[in-house]
Design a protein around this motif. Structure first.
Motif, PDB file in Angstrom:
ATOM      1  N   LEU A  79      46.656  26.021  18.322  1.00 29.97           N
ATOM      2  CA  LEU A  79      47.337  26.974  17.459  1.00 29.97           C
ATOM      3  C   LEU A  79      48.616  26.392  16.861  1.00 29.97           C
ATOM      4  CD1 LEU A  79      46.813  30.248  19.521  1.00 29.97           C
ATOM      5  CD2 LEU A  79      45.789  29.660  17.321  1.00 29.97           C
ATOM      6  N   VAL A  80      49.315  25.569  17.628  1.00 31.83           N
ATOM      7  CA  VAL A  80      50.494  24.884  17.092  1.00 31.83           C
ATOM      8  C   VAL A  80      50.085  23.979  15.933  1.00 31.83           C
ATOM      9  CG1 VAL A  80      52.188  23.059  17.571  1.00 31.83           C
ATOM     10  CG2 VAL A  80      51.945  24.979  19.140  1.00 31.83           C
ATOM     11  N   ALA A  81      48.993  23.238  16.122  1.00 32.69           N
ATOM     12  CA  ALA A  81      48.520  22.335  15.069  1.00 32.69           C
ATOM     13  C   ALA A  81      48.085  23.115  13.831  1.00 32.69           C
ATOM     14  CB  ALA A  81      47.375  21.471  15.593  1.00 32.69           C
ATOM     15  N   VAL A  82      47.378  24.232  14.044  1.00 34.82           N
ATOM     16  CA  VAL A  82      46.881  25.020  12.914  1.00 34.82           C
ATOM     17  C   VAL A  82      48.020  25.678  12.146  1.00 34.82           C
ATOM     18  CG1 VAL A  82      45.556  27.059  12.260  1.00 34.82           C
ATOM     19  CG2 VAL A  82      44.599  25.416  13.900  1.00 34.82           C
ATOM     20  N   PHE A  83      48.859  26.423  12.850  1.00 37.35           N
ATOM     21  CA  PHE A  83      49.915  27.168  12.161  1.00 37.35           C
ATOM     22  C   PHE A  83      51.056  26.257  11.718  1.00 37.35           C
ATOM     23  CE2 PHE A  83      47.593  30.597  14.056  1.00 37.35           C
ATOM     24  CZ  PHE A  83      47.724  31.623  13.137  1.00 37.35           C
ATOM     25  N   GLY A  84      51.325  25.215  12.502  1.00 36.10           N
ATOM     26  CA  GLY A  84      52.298  24.245  12.051  1.00 36.10           C
ATOM     27  C   GLY A  84      51.798  23.514  10.815  1.00 36.10           C
ATOM     28  N   GLY A  85      50.509  23.181  10.826  1.00 35.98           N
ATOM     29  CA  GLY A  85      49.912  22.529   9.667  1.00 35.98           C
ATOM     30  C   GLY A  85      49.956  23.400   8.426  1.00 35.98           C
ATOM     31  N   LEU A  86      49.735  24.711   8.605  1.00 32.46           N
ATOM     32  CA  LEU A  86      49.808  25.633   7.473  1.00 32.46           C
ATOM     33  C   LEU A  86      51.227  25.712   6.920  1.00 32.46           C
ATOM     34  CD1 LEU A  86      47.521  28.546   8.750  1.00 32.46           C
ATOM     35  CD2 LEU A  86      47.042  26.975   6.862  1.00 32.46           C
ATOM     36  N   SER A  87      52.210  25.711   7.815  1.00 34.50           N
ATOM     37  CA  SER A  87      53.603  25.738   7.359  1.00 34.50           C
ATOM     38  C   SER A  87      53.932  24.506   6.526  1.00 34.50           C
ATOM     39  CB  SER A  87      54.554  25.815   8.562  1.00 34.50           C
ATOM     40  OG  SER A  87      54.614  27.126   9.072  1.00 34.50           O
ATOM     41  N   ILE A  88      53.420  23.355   6.966  1.00 30.33           N
ATOM     42  CA  ILE A  88      53.678  22.112   6.238  1.00 30.33           C
ATOM     43  C   ILE A  88      52.906  22.091   4.924  1.00 30.33           C
ATOM     44  CG2 ILE A  88      53.440  19.597   6.329  1.00 30.33           C
ATOM     45  CD1 ILE A  88      53.618  19.949   9.451  1.00 30.33           C
ATOM     46  N   TRP A  89      51.646  22.468   4.958  1.00 29.96           N
ATOM     47  CA  TRP A  89      50.790  22.424   3.772  1.00 29.96           C
ATOM     48  C   TRP A  89      51.301  23.346   2.664  1.00 29.96           C
ATOM     49  CZ3 TRP A  89      46.976  19.319   2.191  1.00 29.96           C
ATOM     50  CH2 TRP A  89      46.189  19.742   1.116  1.00 29.96           C
ATOM     51  N   PHE A  90      51.672  24.573   3.058  1.00 34.07           N
ATOM     52  CA  PHE A  90      52.150  25.544   2.079  1.00 34.07           C
ATOM     53  C   PHE A  90      53.673  25.551   1.944  1.00 34.07           C
ATOM     54  CE2 PHE A  90      47.987  27.317   3.318  1.00 34.07           C
ATOM     55  CZ  PHE A  90      47.408  27.434   2.065  1.00 34.07           C
ATOM     56  N   ASN A  91      54.326  24.675   2.726  1.00 36.70           N
ATOM     57  CA  ASN A  91      55.790  24.597   2.705  1.00 36.70           C
ATOM     58  C   ASN A  91      56.397  25.980   2.956  1.00 36.70           C
ATOM     59  OD1 ASN A  91      58.260  23.335   2.546  1.00 36.70           O
ATOM     60  ND2 ASN A  91      58.339  23.321   0.306  1.00 36.70           N
ATOM     61  N   ASP A  92      55.876  26.651   3.973  1.00 35.35           N
ATOM     62  CA  ASP A  92      56.272  28.026   4.271  1.00 35.35           C
ATOM     63  C   ASP A  92      56.441  28.164   5.780  1.00 35.35           C
ATOM     64  OD1 ASP A  92      56.542  30.746   4.652  1.00 35.35           O
ATOM     65  OD2 ASP A  92      55.010  31.274   3.176  1.00 35.35           O
ATOM     66  N   GLU A  93      57.674  28.320   6.233  1.00 36.33           N
ATOM     67  CA  GLU A  93      57.954  28.354   7.667  1.00 36.33           C
ATOM     68  C   GLU A  93      57.417  29.596   8.363  1.00 36.33           C
ATOM     69  OE1 GLU A  93      62.468  30.159   7.715  1.00 36.33           O
ATOM     70  OE2 GLU A  93      62.222  28.026   7.260  1.00 36.33           O
ATOM     71  N   ARG A  94      57.022  30.601   7.598  1.00 42.90           N
ATOM     72  CA  ARG A  94      56.545  31.844   8.206  1.00 42.90           C
ATOM     73  C   ARG A  94      55.294  31.634   9.048  1.00 42.90           C
ATOM     74  NH1 ARG A  94      56.136  35.722   3.117  1.00 42.90           N
ATOM     75  NH2 ARG A  94      55.217  33.792   2.315  1.00 42.90           N
ATOM     76  N   PHE A  95      54.434  30.708   8.658  1.00 44.75           N
ATOM     77  CA  PHE A  95      53.206  30.470   9.431  1.00 44.75           C
ATOM     78  C   PHE A  95      53.544  30.032  10.855  1.00 44.75           C
ATOM     79  CE2 PHE A  95      51.537  29.952   5.091  1.00 44.75           C
ATOM     80  CZ  PHE A  95      50.433  30.780   5.157  1.00 44.75           C
ATOM     81  N   PHE A  96      54.503  29.121  10.968  1.00 43.13           N
ATOM     82  CA  PHE A  96      54.859  28.612  12.294  1.00 43.13           C
ATOM     83  C   PHE A  96      55.570  29.685  13.109  1.00 43.13           C
ATOM     84  CE2 PHE A  96      57.258  25.885  15.321  1.00 43.13           C
ATOM     85  CZ  PHE A  96      56.175  25.222  15.859  1.00 43.13           C
ATOM     86  N   LYS A  97      56.336  30.536  12.436  1.00 41.64           N
ATOM     87  CA  LYS A  97      57.045  31.596  13.158  1.00 41.64           C
ATOM     88  C   LYS A  97      56.089  32.631  13.737  1.00 41.64           C
ATOM     89  CE  LYS A  97      61.453  31.335  10.690  1.00 41.64           C
ATOM     90  NZ  LYS A  97      62.376  32.043   9.752  1.00 41.64           N
ATOM     91  N   MET A  98      54.960  32.854  13.072  1.00 41.39           N
ATOM     92  CA  MET A  98      54.016  33.841  13.600  1.00 41.39           C
ATOM     93  C   MET A  98      53.081  33.242  14.654  1.00 41.39           C
ATOM     94  SD  MET A  98      51.296  34.420  10.439  1.00 41.39           S
ATOM     95  CE  MET A  98      52.555  34.857   9.241  1.00 41.39           C
ATOM     96  N   LYS A  99      53.185  31.945  14.883  1.00 42.88           N
ATOM     97  CA  LYS A  99      52.331  31.289  15.872  1.00 42.88           C
ATOM     98  C   LYS A  99      52.473  31.873  17.274  1.00 42.88           C
ATOM     99  CE  LYS A  99      53.882  27.989  17.876  1.00 42.88           C
ATOM    100  NZ  LYS A  99      54.649  27.763  19.127  1.00 42.88           N
TER     101      LYS A  99
END
Length: 199
Positions: A79-99
């Motif tokens: 889940l860290v890899a998925v949501f962290g990856g989404l934050s990086i890909w979309f340049n949006d920190e919200r994905f990692f915060k909801m992890k």
């Protein structure tokens, strides 16, 4: 080296080292931005990009030294890899915060599903660490499932209504201390339902 042979200090360092490193990295880089490939990234996203491989390395080292990692650790890493990856890909920190919300909802759901089946899935991952009689495992599992739900709600409230600084402190210290306090609060349950077989 077996899991029982791993030194407690090293085990703690591998489990909590990446979290502390994330906090330290954020404090150092939170006011900086990085231009990569024509895209500007915040310090938070940059630290997230460093945290993912660091957690993967720590998990791999723990597996190599102990020969075992829990399913919860695997789920957390994925889940860290998925949501962290989404934050990086979309340049949006919200994905990692909801992890953390997703992680705790997942754990609560798994424990709750086991309870509906009359089983404690928590026993399967913690039996060697906390020897309890079956009724003790059921009580602890119910309490922990509710606690995970509480943590999920708390994470949602904090990241949606408060600053990133507050959320990082909550993630680094609040969640860790909260889980520690939860298990300390179960001392009477451990005493009442313990089997006396702890190492």
């Amino acid at each position: 080296m077996s899991g029982q042979g791993m030194k407690p200090g090293l085990k703690l360092a591998l489990e909590y080292g990446p979290i502390i490193a994330f906090f330290a990295g954020y404090m150092l880089l939170r006011d900086r931005t990085f231009l990569i490939g024509g895209t500007e990234y915040s310090g938070f996203v940059a630290v997230t990009a460093l945290f993912i491989p660091l957690l993967a390395i720590a998990t791999f080292v723990q597996w190599r030294l102990s020969g075992h990692i829990s399913k919860m650790q695997i789920a957390t890493l994925v889940l860290v890899a998925v949501f962290g990856g989404l934050s990086i890909w979309f340049n949006d920190e919200r994905f990692f915060k909801m992890k953390p919300t997703i992680i705790y909802l997942l754990f609560a759901g798994i424990l709750g599903f086991g309870l509906l089946r009359g089983r404690s899935y928590l026993e399967a991952v913690m039996d060697q660490a906390v020897p309890l009689r079956p009724e003790g495992w059921m009580i602890l599992t119910k309490r922990l499932a509710l606690f995970f739900l509480f943590l999920a709600v708390a994470n949602e409230v904090i990241w949606r209504t408060m600053s990133t600084d507050v959320w990082v402190n909550f993630k680094t210290f609040g969640l860790t201390l909260g889980i520690f306090a939860f298990f300390m609060a179960q001392s009477r349950l451990f005493s009442r339902y313990g089997t006396g077989e702890a190492d």
